[in-house]
Scaffold this motif. Structure first.
Motif, PDB file in Angstrom:
ATOM      1  N   GLY A  53       0.659  -1.398   0.010  1.00  0.00           N
ATOM      2  CA  GLY A  53       0.082   0.072  -0.017  1.00  0.00           C
ATOM      3  C   GLY A  53       0.867   1.275  -0.076  1.00  0.00           C
ATOM      4  O   GLY A  53       0.245   2.432   0.030  1.00  0.00           O
ATOM      5  N   VAL A  54       1.997   1.106  -0.380  1.00  0.00           N
ATOM      6  CA  VAL A  54       2.828   2.308  -0.147  1.00  0.00           C
ATOM      7  C   VAL A  54       2.884   3.153  -1.613  1.00  0.00           C
ATOM      8  O   VAL A  54       3.058   2.282  -2.626  1.00  0.00           O
ATOM      9  N   PRO A  55       2.710   4.566  -1.745  1.00  0.00           N
ATOM     10  CA  PRO A  55       2.704   4.966  -2.859  1.00  0.00           C
ATOM     11  C   PRO A  55       4.093   4.808  -3.768  1.00  0.00           C
ATOM     12  O   PRO A  55       5.191   4.856  -3.282  1.00  0.00           O
ATOM     13  N   LEU A  56       3.953   4.740  -5.210  1.00  0.00           N
ATOM     14  CA  LEU A  56       5.186   4.825  -6.058  1.00  0.00           C
ATOM     15  C   LEU A  56       6.185   5.988  -5.621  1.00  0.00           C
ATOM     16  O   LEU A  56       7.372   5.683  -5.431  1.00  0.00           O
ATOM     17  N   ARG A  57       5.522   6.962  -5.686  1.00  0.00           N
ATOM     18  CA  ARG A  57       6.324   8.296  -5.390  1.00  0.00           C
ATOM     19  C   ARG A  57       7.310   8.180  -4.243  1.00  0.00           C
ATOM     20  O   ARG A  57       8.245   8.719  -4.110  1.00  0.00           O
ATOM     21  N   GLN A  58       6.487   7.788  -3.104  1.00  0.00           N
ATOM     22  CA  GLN A  58       7.189   7.416  -1.921  1.00  0.00           C
ATOM     23  C   GLN A  58       8.243   6.462  -1.817  1.00  0.00           C
ATOM     24  O   GLN A  58       9.395   6.839  -1.531  1.00  0.00           O
ATOM     25  N   ILE A  59       8.265   5.287  -2.489  1.00  0.00           N
ATOM     26  CA  ILE A  59       9.102   4.526  -2.665  1.00  0.00           C
ATOM     27  C   ILE A  59      10.101   5.038  -3.272  1.00  0.00           C
ATOM     28  O   ILE A  59      11.236   4.741  -2.823  1.00  0.00           O
ATOM     29  N   CYS A  60      10.003   5.801  -4.537  1.00  0.00           N
ATOM     30  CA  CYS A  60      11.274   6.103  -5.172  1.00  0.00           C
ATOM     31  C   CYS A  60      11.970   7.322  -4.264  1.00  0.00           C
ATOM     32  O   CYS A  60      13.092   7.392  -4.372  1.00  0.00           O
ATOM     33  N   ARG A  61      11.174   8.124  -3.634  1.00  0.00           N
ATOM     34  CA  ARG A  61      11.643   9.245  -2.902  1.00  0.00           C
ATOM     35  C   ARG A  61      12.374   8.662  -1.661  1.00  0.00           C
ATOM     36  O   ARG A  61      13.524   9.066  -1.406  1.00  0.00           O
ATOM     37  N   ASP A  62      11.985   7.673  -1.149  1.00  0.00           N
ATOM     38  CA  ASP A  62      12.538   7.315   0.368  1.00  0.00           C
ATOM     39  C   ASP A  62      13.667   6.183   0.395  1.00  0.00           C
ATOM     40  O   ASP A  62      14.346   6.090   1.292  1.00  0.00           O
ATOM     41  N   ASN A  63      14.056   5.534  -0.908  1.00  0.00           N
ATOM     42  CA  ASN A  63      15.010   4.716  -1.139  1.00  0.00           C
ATOM     43  C   ASN A  63      16.160   5.180  -1.643  1.00  0.00           C
ATOM     44  O   ASN A  63      15.987   5.568  -2.754  1.00  0.00           O
ATOM     45  N   ASP A  64      17.239   5.072  -1.236  1.00  0.00           N
ATOM     46  CA  ASP A  64      18.455   5.566  -1.915  1.00  0.00           C
ATOM     47  C   ASP A  64      18.893   4.715  -2.964  1.00  0.00           C
ATOM     48  O   ASP A  64      18.616   3.490  -3.025  1.00  0.00           O
ATOM     49  N   GLY A  65      19.403   5.188  -4.260  1.00  0.00           N
ATOM     50  CA  GLY A  65      19.596   4.252  -5.382  1.00  0.00           C
ATOM     51  C   GLY A  65      18.423   4.062  -6.298  1.00  0.00           C
ATOM     52  O   GLY A  65      18.489   3.437  -7.310  1.00  0.00           O
ATOM     53  N   PHE A  66      17.277   4.435  -5.946  1.00  0.00           N
ATOM     54  CA  PHE A  66      16.219   4.119  -6.714  1.00  0.00           C
ATOM     55  C   PHE A  66      15.953   5.205  -7.855  1.00  0.00           C
ATOM     56  O   PHE A  66      16.371   6.390  -7.446  1.00  0.00           O
ATOM     57  N   PRO A  67      15.545   4.929  -8.891  1.00  0.00           N
ATOM     58  CA  PRO A  67      15.179   5.869  -9.861  1.00  0.00           C
ATOM     59  C   PRO A  67      13.859   6.854  -9.382  1.00  0.00           C
ATOM     60  O   PRO A  67      13.215   6.486  -8.488  1.00  0.00           O
ATOM     61  N   ALA A  68      13.864   8.000 -10.245  1.00  0.00           N
ATOM     62  CA  ALA A  68      12.632   8.632 -10.039  1.00  0.00           C
ATOM     63  C   ALA A  68      11.531   8.044 -10.791  1.00  0.00           C
ATOM     64  O   ALA A  68      11.407   6.813 -11.440  1.00  0.00           O
ATOM     65  N   TRP A  69      10.198   8.427 -10.042  1.00  0.00           N
ATOM     66  CA  TRP A  69       8.923   7.566 -10.522  1.00  0.00           C
ATOM     67  C   TRP A  69       8.642   7.562 -11.913  1.00  0.00           C
ATOM     68  O   TRP A  69       8.125   6.789 -12.624  1.00  0.00           O
ATOM     69  N   ARG A  70       8.943   8.713 -12.761  1.00  0.00           N
ATOM     70  CA  ARG A  70       8.975   8.931 -14.065  1.00  0.00           C
ATOM     71  C   ARG A  70       9.864   7.750 -14.687  1.00  0.00           C
ATOM     72  O   ARG A  70       9.181   7.179 -15.801  1.00  0.00           O
ATOM     73  N   VAL A  73      10.565   4.668 -13.654  1.00  0.00           N
ATOM     74  CA  VAL A  73       9.648   3.501 -13.479  1.00  0.00           C
ATOM     75  C   VAL A  73       8.425   3.384 -14.498  1.00  0.00           C
ATOM     76  O   VAL A  73       8.503   2.334 -15.132  1.00  0.00           O
ATOM     77  N   TYR A  74       7.879   4.480 -14.805  1.00  0.00           N
ATOM     78  CA  TYR A  74       6.856   4.272 -15.843  1.00  0.00           C
ATOM     79  C   TYR A  74       7.315   4.150 -17.241  1.00  0.00           C
ATOM     80  O   TYR A  74       6.865   3.433 -17.955  1.00  0.00           O
ATOM     81  N   ASP A  75       8.718   4.830 -17.586  1.00  0.00           N
ATOM     82  CA  ASP A  75       9.414   4.448 -18.753  1.00  0.00           C
ATOM     83  C   ASP A  75       9.580   2.939 -18.755  1.00  0.00           C
ATOM     84  O   ASP A  75       9.607   2.462 -19.962  1.00  0.00           O
ATOM     85  N   TRP A  76      10.144   2.351 -17.556  1.00  0.00           N
ATOM     86  CA  TRP A  76      10.312   0.821 -17.631  1.00  0.00           C
ATOM     87  C   TRP A  76       9.068   0.121 -17.995  1.00  0.00           C
ATOM     88  O   TRP A  76       9.064  -0.831 -18.673  1.00  0.00           O
ATOM     89  N   MET A  77       7.950   0.443 -17.251  1.00  0.00           N
ATOM     90  CA  MET A  77       6.579  -0.067 -17.391  1.00  0.00           C
ATOM     91  C   MET A  77       6.372  -0.119 -19.027  1.00  0.00           C
ATOM     92  O   MET A  77       5.762  -1.017 -19.512  1.00  0.00           O
ATOM     93  N   GLY A  78       6.388   1.159 -19.841  1.00  0.00           N
ATOM     94  CA  GLY A  78       6.194   1.379 -21.022  1.00  0.00           C
ATOM     95  C   GLY A  78       6.875   0.374 -21.929  1.00  0.00           C
ATOM     96  O   GLY A  78       6.416  -0.105 -22.937  1.00  0.00           O
ATOM     97  N   ARG A  79       8.144   0.124 -21.651  1.00  0.00           N
ATOM     98  CA  ARG A  79       8.776  -0.805 -22.440  1.00  0.00           C
ATOM     99  C   ARG A  79       8.778  -2.244 -22.060  1.00  0.00           C
ATOM    100  O   ARG A  79       9.065  -3.206 -22.937  1.00  0.00           O
ATOM    101  N   ASP A  80       8.388  -2.737 -20.649  1.00  0.00           N
ATOM    102  CA  ASP A  80       8.253  -3.930 -20.545  1.00  0.00           C
ATOM    103  C   ASP A  80       6.794  -4.340 -20.012  1.00  0.00           C
ATOM    104  O   ASP A  80       6.447  -4.068 -18.987  1.00  0.00           O
TER     105      ASP A  80
END
Length: 197
Positions: free
Chosen positions: A59-76, A78-85
């Protein structure tokens, strides 16, 4: 006496030659240059994608996941990854669906767990501070989550019931009972008219 710039012999001004392919034009020919890409290139990391899916299912929002974890990409990204895969896109959709259930369960937890806080009331003698359960705050937390769930997944958490029935079932049949009653009254009038002749 030393020579100065004024005393230097004057050279005739050169006229620029037209560039090849631009006869008649004095502008030099420009080579088309591809625009430079800015930023780091994003590299898909299956381990990061797995962690994102795990946290989304909690139940954690995607933006919070990307913001709170070091080394994680920006939420945008992740959406690019989803568009390709497509497989990643399906995994994230499934994780979000599970996460919606986690948010609904969190509403029960908020409703069942009192949260005590201080409340200040102005009186004639000054301010009086009381400690009480923050019912209004808990109600706001629950209502916000439920409204978001109704927007995220209206078929499961929405309040509005449609007349279309259940997906995959036969359509709902309707019958106009007033028209049937009207036809019955006409038949009765015709029968009484024939009986009276």
């Amino acid at each position: 006496m030393p020579k100065t710039i004024k005393d230097a012999p004057k050279r005739p001004a050169k006229t620029p030659k037209p560039a090849e392919g631009n006869e008649g034009s004095l502008a030099p020919k420009k080579n088309p240059v591809a625009p430079k890409k800015t930023g780091r290139p994003s590299k898909y990391d299956p381990e990061i994608a797995r962690i994102i899916c795990e946290q989304l299912s909690e139940g954690v929002p995607l933006r919070q996941i990307c913001r709170d974890n070091d080394g994680f990409p920006a939420w945008r990204t992740v959406y690019d990854w989803m568009g390709r895969d497509d497989a990643l896109s399906a995994s994230i959709a499934r994780a979000r669906d599970i996460g919606y259930d986690a948010i609904a369960e969190e509403c029960l937890l908020i409703a069942d767990t009192p949260q005590f806080g201080q409340k200040q009331v102005m009186t004639d003698e000054g301010t009086a501070t009381t400690i009480e359960d923050m019912l209004g705050h808990r109600k706001l937390q629950i209502e916000t989550r439920l409204k978001l769930l109704a927007k995220f997944h209206p078929t499961k958490y929405g309040d509005k019931l449609g007349l279309h029935g259940v997906d995959g079932a036969a359509p709902i049949k309707t019958e106009d009972t007033n028209a049937n009653k009207f036809l019955e009254v006409i038949r009765n009038m015709e029968m009484t008219k024939r009986a009276g002749q």
